[in-house]
Design a protein around this motif. Structure first.
Motif, short mmCIF file in Angstrom:
data_model
loop_
_atom_site.label_atom_id
_atom_site.label_comp_id
_atom_site.label_asym_id
_atom_site.label_seq_id
_atom_site.Cartn_x
_atom_site.Cartn_y
_atom_site.Cartn_z
N GLY A 107 -28.89 18.08 -60.69
CA GLY A 107 -27.45 18.01 -60.53
C GLY A 107 -26.94 18.99 -59.49
N ALA A 108 -25.73 18.71 -58.99
CA ALA A 108 -25.04 19.59 -58.05
C ALA A 108 -23.84 20.20 -58.77
CB ALA A 108 -24.60 18.81 -56.82
N VAL A 109 -23.67 21.51 -58.66
CA VAL A 109 -22.63 22.22 -59.40
C VAL A 109 -21.63 22.83 -58.42
CG1 VAL A 109 -24.02 24.34 -59.48
CG2 VAL A 109 -22.16 24.00 -61.13
N ASP A 110 -20.36 22.81 -58.81
CA ASP A 110 -19.32 23.43 -57.99
C ASP A 110 -18.07 23.59 -58.84
OD1 ASP A 110 -18.21 24.63 -55.81
OD2 ASP A 110 -17.90 22.80 -54.64
N GLY A 111 -17.13 24.40 -58.34
CA GLY A 111 -15.86 24.61 -59.02
C GLY A 111 -14.70 24.09 -58.19
N LYS A 112 -13.69 23.57 -58.85
CA LYS A 112 -12.51 23.02 -58.18
C LYS A 112 -11.27 23.67 -58.77
CE LYS A 112 -10.35 19.98 -55.52
NZ LYS A 112 -10.48 19.97 -54.04
N HIS A 113 -10.39 24.19 -57.89
CA HIS A 113 -9.14 24.79 -58.35
C HIS A 113 -8.10 23.69 -58.58
CE1 HIS A 113 -9.97 29.12 -57.83
NE2 HIS A 113 -10.81 28.70 -56.88
N VAL A 136 -9.69 26.54 -63.15
CA VAL A 136 -10.90 26.09 -62.46
C VAL A 136 -11.62 25.03 -63.29
CG1 VAL A 136 -13.13 26.77 -61.49
CG2 VAL A 136 -11.15 28.30 -61.31
N LEU A 137 -11.90 23.91 -62.64
CA LEU A 137 -12.76 22.88 -63.21
C LEU A 137 -14.16 23.09 -62.67
CD1 LEU A 137 -13.51 20.19 -64.61
CD2 LEU A 137 -12.60 19.00 -62.61
N CYS A 239 -18.02 15.03 -53.27
CA CYS A 239 -17.48 13.66 -53.21
C CYS A 239 -16.93 13.22 -54.55
CB CYS A 239 -18.57 12.70 -52.74
SG CYS A 239 -19.09 12.94 -51.02
N THR A 240 -17.55 13.66 -55.64
CA THR A 240 -17.05 13.30 -56.98
C THR A 240 -15.69 13.92 -57.22
OG1 THR A 240 -19.36 13.27 -57.75
CG2 THR A 240 -17.64 13.24 -59.42
N PHE A 241 -15.50 15.18 -56.80
CA PHE A 241 -14.18 15.78 -56.87
C PHE A 241 -13.19 15.00 -56.01
CE2 PHE A 241 -16.21 20.04 -57.99
CZ PHE A 241 -15.72 20.03 -59.28
N GLY A 242 -13.64 14.56 -54.84
CA GLY A 242 -12.77 13.79 -53.96
C GLY A 242 -12.33 12.47 -54.58
N ILE A 243 -13.25 11.79 -55.25
CA ILE A 243 -12.91 10.54 -55.94
C ILE A 243 -11.90 10.80 -57.04
CG2 ILE A 243 -13.84 8.71 -57.41
CD1 ILE A 243 -16.48 9.01 -55.82
N LEU A 244 -12.11 11.89 -57.80
CA LEU A 244 -11.17 12.25 -58.86
C LEU A 244 -9.79 12.52 -58.30
CD1 LEU A 244 -10.83 13.02 -61.92
CD2 LEU A 244 -11.41 15.35 -61.24
N LYS A 246 -8.54 11.49 -55.40
CA LYS A 246 -7.96 10.26 -54.83
C LYS A 246 -7.36 9.39 -55.92
CE LYS A 246 -9.22 6.15 -52.14
NZ LYS A 246 -10.32 5.43 -51.45
N ASN A 247 -8.07 9.23 -57.03
CA ASN A 247 -7.55 8.42 -58.13
C ASN A 247 -6.31 9.05 -58.74
OD1 ASN A 247 -9.55 6.50 -57.84
ND2 ASN A 247 -10.90 7.45 -59.34
N PHE A 248 -6.31 10.38 -58.85
CA PHE A 248 -5.15 11.07 -59.42
C PHE A 248 -3.92 10.86 -58.54
CE2 PHE A 248 -2.46 14.88 -59.78
CZ PHE A 248 -2.15 14.81 -61.11
N LYS A 249 -4.09 10.95 -57.21
CA LYS A 249 -2.97 10.72 -56.30
C LYS A 249 -2.48 9.28 -56.42
CE LYS A 249 -2.64 12.25 -52.20
NZ LYS A 249 -2.89 12.48 -50.76
N TYR A 250 -3.41 8.34 -56.59
CA TYR A 250 -3.02 6.93 -56.72
C TYR A 250 -2.16 6.73 -57.97
CZ TYR A 250 -3.42 1.99 -57.88
OH TYR A 250 -3.15 0.70 -58.23
N PHE A 251 -2.59 7.31 -59.09
CA PHE A 251 -1.83 7.16 -60.32
C PHE A 251 -0.46 7.84 -60.21
CE2 PHE A 251 -6.09 6.67 -62.48
CZ PHE A 251 -5.90 5.33 -62.73
N MET A 252 -0.39 8.96 -59.49
CA MET A 252 0.89 9.63 -59.31
C MET A 252 1.85 8.73 -58.54
SD MET A 252 1.15 12.67 -60.69
CE MET A 252 2.28 13.62 -59.70
N VAL A 253 1.34 8.07 -57.49
CA VAL A 253 2.20 7.20 -56.69
C VAL A 253 2.65 6.00 -57.51
CG1 VAL A 253 2.23 5.64 -54.72
CG2 VAL A 253 1.18 7.90 -54.50
N VAL A 254 1.72 5.39 -58.27
CA VAL A 254 2.07 4.24 -59.08
C VAL A 254 3.11 4.61 -60.13
CG1 VAL A 254 1.20 2.61 -60.79
CG2 VAL A 254 -0.09 3.02 -58.70
N SER A 255 2.94 5.77 -60.76
CA SER A 255 3.85 6.16 -61.84
C SER A 255 5.26 6.40 -61.34
CB SER A 255 3.33 7.42 -62.54
OG SER A 255 3.39 8.53 -61.65
N ARG A 256 5.42 6.71 -60.07
CA ARG A 256 6.74 6.97 -59.54
C ARG A 256 7.44 5.67 -59.17
NH1 ARG A 256 4.89 11.95 -55.58
NH2 ARG A 256 4.58 13.48 -57.21
#
Length: 256
Positions: A107-113, A136-137, A239-244, A246-256
């Motif tokens: 596995g690859a490990v990293d932290g995201k703020h 931190v995630l 890239c997994t953080f990036g996918i997360l 991207k999806n979060f931004k999409y849901f934010m736009v849809v919810s508005r």
């Protein structure tokens, strides 16, 4: 979320979050509880706004979200993110080698703020080096862009290596109590047996089961090749953080 997925979630969670009716009031339904919680998770709306939208008290909304989130983790974690076994680590390693040519990688490990509002009376605990307040995630991802282990909630001011060491997974790794596969020789070699490893960036301390790139100083050809292959494998967690995100931004736009 599709109606089918929502119905499946309701069926899975019904026994964990349903409440009984009493003589004094009708209990809030499972569907409403999940809807309020999902709305909060997707939009990050304040409890006051949610209380107006769903015609519930602010304290009721707060309790519903807290209890439902706890139930979601307790019920879904063993299903969606079970504790990896030795065979699971082996399968992850095989995919990493097939896609990145990096052997014995589990596995690859990293932290995201994750940006947040500063909690009351928290001082500078959540203020990170990026000049905003965050938690931190910490996550480990496989070569299929899926998280296998997560730890979330550490102070933004803390470094990745300290957060990883203090996490439940990190403690097991440093105590050699993880169910990792037995050491093995590198592919196409008869050399010494080497352990299975996680890979991280320069923020992590090196360990028997955790590798990081060589310092950029005085790199020879072999070290450059190692850094290149490690970075090629480590990008999967980025890239997994990036996918997360991207999806979060999409849901934010849809919810508005």
């Amino acid at each position: 979320m599709s109606l089918k997925s929502f119905d499946e979630l309701v069926s899975t969670m019904r026994s964990s979050i349903s409440k009984k009716n009493t003589k004094f009031r009708q209990a809030i339904s499972v569907e409403e509880r999940l809807t309020v919680t999902l709305r909060f998770l997707v939009t990050g709306a304040r409890f006051t706004a949610l209380s107006h939208q769903f015609r519930m008290g602010r304290t009721t909304v707060s309790n519903i979200i807290k209890n439902t989130c706890d139930a979601l983790w307790n019920v879904l974690q063993p299903i969606e993110m079970p504790n990896p076994t030795a065979q699971k680590w082996q399968d992850i390693s095989n995919v990493f080698y097939e896609k990145t040519n990096f052997p014995s990688c589990i596995g690859a490990v990293d932290g995201k703020h994750i940006r947040i509002f500063s909690p009351p009376h928290s001082g500078s605990n959540f203020f990170c080096y990026k000049k905003f307040f965050s938690i931190v995630l910490m996550a480990i991802a496989d070569a299929n862009y899926c998280f296998t282990v997560i730890d979330v909630g550490s102070y933004g001011r803390e470094g990745d290596t300290n957060i990883f060491r203090q996490s439940a997974f990190g403690k097991k790794l440093y105590d050699n109590s993880l169910a990792l596969p037995d050491s093995t020789c590198l592919p196409n070699t008869d050399g010494p047996e080497l352990p299975y490893v996680l890979i991280g960036d320069e923020a992590f301390g090196i360990h028997r089961n955790l590798l990081r790139p060589y310092s950029s100083r005085d790199l020879n050809h072999s070290k450059r090749i190692f850094n290149y292959r490690l970075s090629r494998a480590r990008r999967y967690v980025e890239c997994t953080f990036g996918i997360l995100y991207k999806n979060f931004k999409y849901f934010m736009v849809v919810s508005r």
